[in-house]
Design a protein around this motif. Structure first.
Motif, PDB file in Angstrom:
ATOM      1  N   HIS A  27       0.844  -1.193   0.000  1.00  0.00           N
ATOM      2  CA  HIS A  27       0.000   0.000   0.000  1.00  0.00           C
ATOM      3  C   HIS A  27       0.880   1.243   0.000  1.00  0.00           C
ATOM      4  O   HIS A  27       1.601   1.511   0.974  1.00  0.00           O
ATOM      5  CB  HIS A  27      -0.906   0.015   1.233  1.00  0.00           C
ATOM      6  N   VAL A  28       0.851   1.990  -1.098  1.00  0.00           N
ATOM      7  CA  VAL A  28       1.561   3.275  -1.173  1.00  0.00           C
ATOM      8  C   VAL A  28       0.554   4.350  -0.766  1.00  0.00           C
ATOM      9  O   VAL A  28      -0.460   4.548  -1.435  1.00  0.00           O
ATOM     10  CB  VAL A  28       2.095   3.542  -2.597  1.00  0.00           C
ATOM     11  N   SER A  29       0.832   5.009   0.339  1.00  0.00           N
ATOM     12  CA  SER A  29      -0.109   6.003   0.865  1.00  0.00           C
ATOM     13  C   SER A  29      -0.220   7.200  -0.066  1.00  0.00           C
ATOM     14  O   SER A  29       0.619   7.421  -0.953  1.00  0.00           O
ATOM     15  CB  SER A  29       0.349   6.467   2.249  1.00  0.00           C
ATOM     16  N   ALA A  77      11.606   6.926  -1.777  1.00  0.00           N
ATOM     17  CA  ALA A  77      11.002   7.971  -0.946  1.00  0.00           C
ATOM     18  C   ALA A  77       9.528   7.674  -0.685  1.00  0.00           C
ATOM     19  O   ALA A  77       9.037   7.824   0.442  1.00  0.00           O
ATOM     20  CB  ALA A  77      11.151   9.331  -1.626  1.00  0.00           C
ATOM     21  N   ALA A  78       8.822   7.240  -1.725  1.00  0.00           N
ATOM     22  CA  ALA A  78       7.397   6.931  -1.576  1.00  0.00           C
ATOM     23  C   ALA A  78       7.189   5.781  -0.585  1.00  0.00           C
ATOM     24  O   ALA A  78       6.257   5.803   0.235  1.00  0.00           O
ATOM     25  CB  ALA A  78       6.801   6.578  -2.932  1.00  0.00           C
ATOM     26  N   PHE A  84       5.227   4.885   7.343  1.00  0.00           N
ATOM     27  CA  PHE A  84       4.727   5.455   8.589  1.00  0.00           C
ATOM     28  C   PHE A  84       3.282   5.026   8.862  1.00  0.00           C
ATOM     29  O   PHE A  84       2.785   5.190   9.969  1.00  0.00           O
ATOM     30  CB  PHE A  84       4.826   6.975   8.558  1.00  0.00           C
ATOM     31  N   SER A  85       2.619   4.498   7.825  1.00  0.00           N
ATOM     32  CA  SER A  85       1.229   4.085   8.013  1.00  0.00           C
ATOM     33  C   SER A  85       0.986   2.618   7.668  1.00  0.00           C
ATOM     34  O   SER A  85      -0.099   2.098   7.938  1.00  0.00           O
ATOM     35  CB  SER A  85       0.299   4.959   7.157  1.00  0.00           C
ATOM     36  N   VAL A 140      16.013   4.510   8.674  1.00  0.00           N
ATOM     37  CA  VAL A 140      16.827   3.863   9.710  1.00  0.00           C
ATOM     38  C   VAL A 140      16.601   4.505  11.074  1.00  0.00           C
ATOM     39  O   VAL A 140      16.650   3.829  12.107  1.00  0.00           O
ATOM     40  CB  VAL A 140      18.323   3.926   9.317  1.00  0.00           C
ATOM     41  N   SER A 141      16.324   5.799  11.106  1.00  0.00           N
ATOM     42  CA  SER A 141      16.109   6.486  12.385  1.00  0.00           C
ATOM     43  C   SER A 141      14.902   5.935  13.132  1.00  0.00           C
ATOM     44  O   SER A 141      14.817   6.057  14.360  1.00  0.00           O
ATOM     45  CB  SER A 141      15.925   7.989  12.154  1.00  0.00           C
ATOM     46  N   ARG A 142      13.992   5.322  12.413  1.00  0.00           N
ATOM     47  CA  ARG A 142      12.794   4.769  13.053  1.00  0.00           C
ATOM     48  C   ARG A 142      13.128   3.596  13.967  1.00  0.00           C
ATOM     49  O   ARG A 142      12.377   3.294  14.900  1.00  0.00           O
ATOM     50  CB  ARG A 142      11.782   4.341  11.989  1.00  0.00           C
ATOM     51  N   THR A 143      14.261   2.920  13.689  1.00  0.00           N
ATOM     52  CA  THR A 143      14.658   1.778  14.522  1.00  0.00           C
ATOM     53  C   THR A 143      15.880   2.068  15.382  1.00  0.00           C
ATOM     54  O   THR A 143      15.994   1.549  16.491  1.00  0.00           O
ATOM     55  CB  THR A 143      14.941   0.545  13.643  1.00  0.00           C
TER      56      THR A 143
END
Length: 233
Positions: A27-29, A77-78, A84-85, A140-143
């Motif tokens: 799913h591409v938001s 990027a997409a 995030f969702s 990477v910052s998310r983990t």
């Protein structure tokens, strides 16, 4: 008009196709679509205008390679924004990023081989690199933590500093070490994105990459500071 050149429309259409293919797997938001298409639009517009200023009407071989890389980066990027969702398989991100990193070494070689080096082409290559590193650092910052974002924003922080201190805009002698450090950033981040190593190993790898980046940027800035114009001169 520069913006109506066939390669501009082809590049934007190719970005649409890549995003549509990705949407067939995950799913591409809506925001992911927006970021991917906005990046493609900005890239095509800026490059078209840059080439127009240089009196060039066609996209040379090296810039064609860079455009292909930019299309892959738009897809990355997409996916990162969509992550995030929704869950994005690391393999899909790696599958887009690795070819983009490999092509980074191809466009320069093609430019030299075909004698199609241009100021716009060099800037095109640099900015696509910078945006890919920014996007990967966000992922990477998310983990690993927000500290990883320093890698992604370093190029843009320097750009902002150049607006305040013009002496930072002075060209510096080319250094092979700088190219090595730039390559290390992409490799370290993609290893972390792949999520195949223990978290501690990823932290060490990305941490070393950040340390090398700080050393490279620090030496670059120190050299410029020493060469800056002074009131006495």
């Amino acid at each position: 008009m520069a913006l109506l050149r066939p390669w501009v429309l082809t590049g934007f259409a190719a970005q649409l196709v890549v995003l549509a293919v990705l949407a067939g797997f995950v799913h591409v938001s809506a925001l992911g679509w927006l970021v991917g298409l906005a990046f493609s639009a900005v890239v095509n517009i800026v490059v078209a205008k840059g080439l127009d200023r240089e009196g060039l009407t066609i996209l040379g071989p090296a810039n064609q390679v860079t455009l292909a890389r930019a299309i892959l980066v738009g897809g990355v990027a997409a996916l990162v924004v969509s992550g995030f969702s929704t869950d994005i398989p690391p393999a899909l991100l790696v599958g887009l990023t690795v070819p983009a990193l490999i092509l980074d070494g191809v466009d320069g070689w093609v430019a030299r081989r075909t004698r199609s080096v241009s100021a716009t082409g060099a800037l095109f290559d640099q900015e696509v690199d910078a945006f890919l590193i920014l996007v990967l650092s966000i992922q990477v910052s998310r983990t690993l933590g927000a500290w990883v974002l320093v890698i992604g924003v370093a190029r843009y922080a320097l750009w902002a500093a150049e607006r305040l201190w013009p002496w930072l805009r002075k060209p510096v002698p080319p250094r092979y070490w700088g190219k090595v450090v730039a390559a290390v950033q992409g490799i370290a981040l993609i290893i972390a994105v792949a999520d195949v190593l223990p978290p501690v190993a990823n932290i060490i790898i990305v941490g070393v990459a950040l340390a090398l980046l700080c050393e490279s940027f620090g030496r670059y800035i120190f050299w410029l500071w020493r060469k800056r114009p002074t009131k006495s001169s």
